[in-house]
Structure formats: structure tokens, C-alpha cells
Write an enzyme that holds these catalytic residues in place. Sequence first.
Site, PDB file in Angstrom:
ATOM      1  N   CYS A  33       7.850 -14.778 -14.406  1.00 16.34           N
ATOM      2  CA  CYS A  33       9.130 -14.644 -13.714  1.00 16.34           C
ATOM      3  C   CYS A  33       9.922 -13.485 -14.312  1.00 16.34           C
ATOM      4  O   CYS A  33       9.478 -12.828 -15.267  1.00 16.34           O
ATOM      5  CB  CYS A  33       9.949 -15.933 -13.808  1.00 16.34           C
ATOM      6  SG  CYS A  33      10.471 -16.358 -15.482  1.00 16.34           S
ATOM      7  N   CYS A  36      10.512 -13.358 -18.031  1.00 15.18           N
ATOM      8  CA  CYS A  36       9.393 -12.858 -18.828  1.00 15.18           C
ATOM      9  C   CYS A  36       9.453 -11.342 -18.933  1.00 15.18           C
ATOM     10  O   CYS A  36       9.286 -10.773 -20.023  1.00 15.18           O
ATOM     11  CB  CYS A  36       8.062 -13.262 -18.185  1.00 15.18           C
ATOM     12  SG  CYS A  36       7.765 -15.031 -18.106  1.00 15.18           S
ATOM     13  N   ASP A 444      14.586  25.702   2.899  1.00 14.45           N
ATOM     14  CA  ASP A 444      14.170  27.073   2.652  1.00 14.45           C
ATOM     15  C   ASP A 444      13.457  27.553   3.920  1.00 14.45           C
ATOM     16  O   ASP A 444      13.001  26.746   4.730  1.00 14.45           O
ATOM     17  CB  ASP A 444      13.228  27.113   1.450  1.00 14.45           C
ATOM     18  CG  ASP A 444      12.621  28.491   1.252  1.00 14.45           C
ATOM     19  OD1 ASP A 444      13.395  29.461   1.169  1.00 14.45           O
ATOM     20  OD2 ASP A 444      11.385  28.578   1.200  1.00 14.45           O
ATOM     21  N   ASP A 642       9.243  25.305  -1.117  1.00 15.14           N
ATOM     22  CA  ASP A 642       7.850  25.304  -1.539  1.00 15.14           C
ATOM     23  C   ASP A 642       7.509  26.357  -2.579  1.00 15.14           C
ATOM     24  O   ASP A 642       6.378  26.424  -3.049  1.00 15.14           O
ATOM     25  CB  ASP A 642       6.931  25.500  -0.327  1.00 15.14           C
ATOM     26  CG  ASP A 642       6.888  26.942   0.132  1.00 15.14           C
ATOM     27  OD1 ASP A 642       7.930  27.626   0.030  1.00 15.14           O
ATOM     28  OD2 ASP A 642       5.834  27.394   0.596  1.00 15.14           O
TER      29      ASP A 642
END
Length: 769
Positions: A33, A36, A444, A642
Site C-alpha cells: 500500500c 509501504c 520553430d 528540432d
Amino acid sequence: MDDAAVLTADEAQGGSRSPDTTTHRFAVSGMVCGSCASRLQAQLARVPGVRDARVNLATERAEVVADPDSVDPGALGAAVDRAGFTAHFPDETGSAAAGEDSDAAGQPVGQRERRHMAIAAVLALPFLAQMLAMALGLGWHMPVWAELALAAPVQFWLGWRFYQGAWQAAKQGTGTMDTLVALGTSAAFLYSLVLVLSQGHAAAGQLYFEASVMVITLVLLGKWLEARAKQGTTAALRALMALRPDEATVLRDGEERRVPVGQVQGGETVLVRPGERIPVDGRILEGESDIDESLITGESLPVTRRPGEAVTGGAVNGPGFLRVEATAVGADSTLSRIVALVEAAQAGQAPVQRLVDRVSAIFVPTVLAIAAVAALAWLLAGFGVETALVAGVSVLVIACPCALGLATPSALVAGTGAAARAGILIRDIETLERAHRVDTVVFDKTGTLTEGRPRLVDSHAVVGDETALLRLAASAQQASEHPLARAVVAAARERDLALQPVDGFRAVTGLGVTGTVDGRPVAIGSADFMAEEGVDSGSVEPVAADWQDRGLAVMWVAVDGRIAGLIAVADPVRPASASAVAALRARGIETVLLSGDTEAMARTIADQVGIATVMAPVRPEGKADAIARLQDEGRVVAMVGDGINDAPALAAADVGMAMGSGTDVAMETAKITLMRPDPRLTGEALNVARATWTKIWQNLFWAFAYNVIALPVAALGLLNPAVAGAAMALSSVSVVSNALLLRRWRPQIERAAGVRDRGQQEQPERAIA
């Protein structure tokens, strides 16, 4: 975590390295859970040298960022052991996650849960029959000793895991779901046991063995369903990892040899036969084939690759036989980098998760207090021990910290996995949070809205003829990687022009290049570059203006310090650019074109794709400032680019998106990578971010609402413990199942085209069968 995409060979051992940190990623088993996960995260953070630790309950994985060479896996494993769990570090193949049908420990997913659940169900059937008989007024009861005999193995064998988990939590001074289940079922079992030992057969009809048996059975059923659902949320990542071939055929000493993929060296020749999976990133030396890259780029149709072109490891070769030169192997390969990016994103935590962690930390003690108060209140009100027991046990077993702990990570894992299948890699959860709030997208131009493959279309010589002008320009630019320079060089070679060596080559980012060709200084670039070089270009301004009005990129060429002519290059607009912009505008998102070209040229491209706002000309160093000005207006800005020139702007934007056809610098700077050069993926990235964020909040709402409603109802004695256990089990399953709906997300461009059917989306492994 921003450096997670810059991978080295350390990734093969489950870690990535940056100049000042080392990241360790490994699987963890034994968590049940959110409490934990919180406890383990705190334990890892206390290890000396650890800067940050993150634990994902849905994927059962941990990510630890530490000072270089200060923390080894042994120290982290010891910390995991102290927290009561088991760490599973990567093997030499670099696989830190389990395979397609394995859990964190490498065992078949749900096998243990399925086996225990089935046994518990068989033992619970007589109790279920007894409960139905009582509901129908038949008054039938099993013999008390039969009830004890059936309940004991369920409580202390099949339910032993809950005692183990509760004990581990108690040693850490905390509580988990195991604590609640162990206490609640033990109370019901021990109460019934005392009655059997003290009253014998007279205790028939007063026992609550069925409560403990049904609660444990239903919790085991819930854990099995939860494991199945969590397996579904990680299907995309497991499908990517399954793309890694085990062996490759290489040419060594003129002979074919089958070797493990990990032994392939860069520069070796790899042979790929029809239908085989390409084992490494490389460049085709011989052969031509249609390559299926669907699970890597999201591109549904095979792509034809020819000699000299790049291929990606993990893609499926079509009908052709290929000889491939290995260029990237192991952790440096595209597939390894994709897997690392997705794993890093799925290990992240949303800011709201920190609130959930704080709630989880006090959840179990709060529930224990509520159960005690409820039982005591019923006793003080004059009701018997039996009524108090029902209320207290119901509170304990209906409380569900699991639903809280799984709400965010399950949606995050499913969302980032769905995005990865579509060719969208999201770096981290902070990016996901910002992406769903984006209101402005800045594009761009070159390589983003245009194809990035310009071609020479015209030239104008002031001195000499156009052939001589082209030869000088191509010779000077043959060392340049700029797309416009490559277009000039390609045009010269197509005309069989003999290029001369260039000496003293110098590139000025965003402006142009200089060099000496055949003893003559040559400068090529923009009008601003000519001015910086002291070249008077006024005589060719009318020609340049006419070309720019037509949307052509213009390069000024100067030789011996004087203008020698102009070269015009066209870069076609991508066919999908206009529809990408239209889709964003339909969502109310403003679009901006940011370009280093002249305003007239940028405006021409903007008009073609439907962008109203143009920021041009802007030098590379000014692009980040342009993004900052938009942010100063209160906008949440995404930048799509890019190239190297775009890296500062990508870093400055709230969300940087790098096109997959771009440079490594751009993709390492960006927070989202679009694995194929389709500008429509920009809008799809924002769509999947919004869908994922919506699921996160839906899950959190239902998880909190369930506990807020269920706990008072149980405390008031309105629920049978068995019904409370069923509700608790189903709450976790419902949260994960809701997140699992994200697997059905597909880009709108795919749905519109009807390219990929639902079966392919649900089971992407078929694409590589």
C-alpha cells in the site's frame, strides 16, 4: 531528474550518470500500500550520499539519485531490507524490470495471488453457504469445530502474509494495510475461538469465523485483480523492453557469427534477414527494406530505408536483406534511451502525491483510533461485545490506504505508457503537470513546420556565372551540418561540380559560415552576417526581397569581401503543419512562429499554416528571451523545435518539445520528445497530458471519498465485516481499473485515419510477432 535522458553505459547496470549525480533504478517486491512506499522512500532517503529517492507503488520500482560513487547497490539493498522489502537490481543485460509476465521479483504476475485466492475461495464456500442459509431464514450452521478447521488455515496460512507485513511495519513504528487486515481478522477469529473453547457446540450461530475467512479471501481476490490491472498499466513499457533482441548476427573475420547483443561493438557489420528484429542502432551499408518502427516511433506504416539511412534497434525488418553498421549499442541505443526516459517519468511524483504521502503516514494510526473509539462507544452505549466487535472489525477492514497510494502512480504509469506507444516520450511528472495547462505553443520553422530537407531552387550571380557561384558556395559549406548548407552541397554534387577543399572553416550559429576556398575568402549567410563581415549587399536587395516574399530562404555569398551573388533555397511545409495548428487553435491554444529568418519569409510560412503571430528575425541567443517575454505575459508556453539553435528556447519554455528528427542536443534539452517528425503530435502530447492529469484527480477523489464515507458507516455498525472487506478490496481495484482506461487513449490522428485497430492498441506485442 532532468539529466535522466543523457545515458551512458552505466544504464546497463541500472544507473545513469550525470557530472554530479548517479541515478540507481531497481525493482522492489513486498509493498502492499501507499504506506509501504512512503516508508521505503524515507528509508532510502536516509542512506548517506542519497540526494533524492522516489518509490512507485504501481510499478514496484525505486529510483535513487545519489552523489557519484558514494552509494552502491549493496547499501541501497540493505536499506530496502531494513524497511521490510526486497530489492531486485538489474542483471548484466540492463533489465531492471521484469519481463512481460513477471512481477518485480521475476515470478509470473499474480501466480501466488491466484493460487492463494483459489484455495481461500474453496475454504470460504461453506461459510458463504451458511451466510446465505441464515439470510434465507433456514437457520443452518456448520458444526463449530468444522468452522474452526476451515478458518484456521485461511487465517494463519493464507493470511500469514498480513502478519508478516504488519510485523515489518511495526518494527519501523508504522502501520500498513497489512496491519489493519491482521488486526481485524485476528479479532474476529480469536473472539470466535474463545467462544468455541468455552461453550463448545453451544457457540453455534454466535461465531465470526466467516468474517475473518471472507475478509481474507476477498482481500486476496483484490490483490490478484490489482496485480492484473497493474500489469496492464505497465504493458507499454514491457512491450518496449520486449523489443530488445537477445542475439545478433555479425560479420567477424569474414564469417557470420551469432553473438549476444551486448557483445556487439560499434562499427561492426550486423546482418539482418527478412522478418528479423534489428538488434542495434545503425546505418545501412547494403540493401533496402521496409522497416516497421511502430512500437518505437508510433508510426503505423512501414518506412522504406535505403543505403546510408539510419535504422533503429528494435524495429522489425521487412522483406529485404540488410547489412548494417552498428552506430549505437547497449545503453546508448535509441530503445534503451526511450525505456530509461519512460522509467524515469513513471518513477516521478506529482506535487499532490506529497499530500497523499502525508495522509498515508497518519492513515493507519487514525483508523486504529477510530476502530477503538467505535468499539468502546458501542460498549459504553450498553450494546454487547458482539456489536462492538462488528463495528471495530468493520472499521479496520474497510479502511483502504491502497487506493490512496495507487491513485497517482497508476494513472501516471498508464498515461506515460499510452503516450510512449504513440511516439510521445514525457520526461517527468512535473512536465505532465505543466503540459495540461499550456495555452501558447511556439513553433520553430525549419525542420518543425517545414520538412527540414531544403533544396536549391534559384541563384543569382553578381560576379561570374551561376555555376562558379554554386561551386564556391558548396565548397565553403561542405563542412557545415546546417540543412541549408547541405542543400547547396547536394545541388552541386547533382550537377557533378568538383568541390575544392575549404580551409579555416568557421560557423557562426544562426548567421553563416566563413572559409577560404582556392585561396579566396568566402562568406555565406544572412544579410546581417554580410553587414558584420563589412560586405555591401545593397545591389542584390531587390532580388532577395522578391525571393523572401515568395517564402524562399536566401543566402548571401561574398567572395574577397564583395557580394558575389545570392542562392535561394526552398524548404517545403510539412503536409500536416496546417492541421496541427488548426487543432491547437480549436482547443483555444494560441500559436506563435519563432524564426531566425526575415519577417517577410517567416510571415509567408505562417500564413500557409495558419499562424497569426510571428516573432522574426530572432537570433538563437534571443529565442530564450522571446519565450521569457511570453511567460511574462502570464502564458504557459510550450516550445517545439528540432535543432541546436532551439536548445536555449526549449530549456526556457514551460514545456520543451523536441521533434524526433532533430539533434541530440534538442532532445536532451526538451522535456517531451516526439519520436517522429509530425507536428500534429504537439497537440496529442497536450491531449495525453490532460487525460492523465484528469485520471489522477479522478482517482484521488474516489480514493478520498471512499474512505470519508466508508469509515463512518462502518463505525456506526451498519456493515458486516465481510461486506466491509469486499468494499476495501474493490476500492483498490476500481482505482487501478480507472487508470487502466488510459490504455485506450489513442491520438486523434490515428482514430481519424482508422489506421490501427483496437486489438493492436491493447496488445502492441502483436505488431512484432
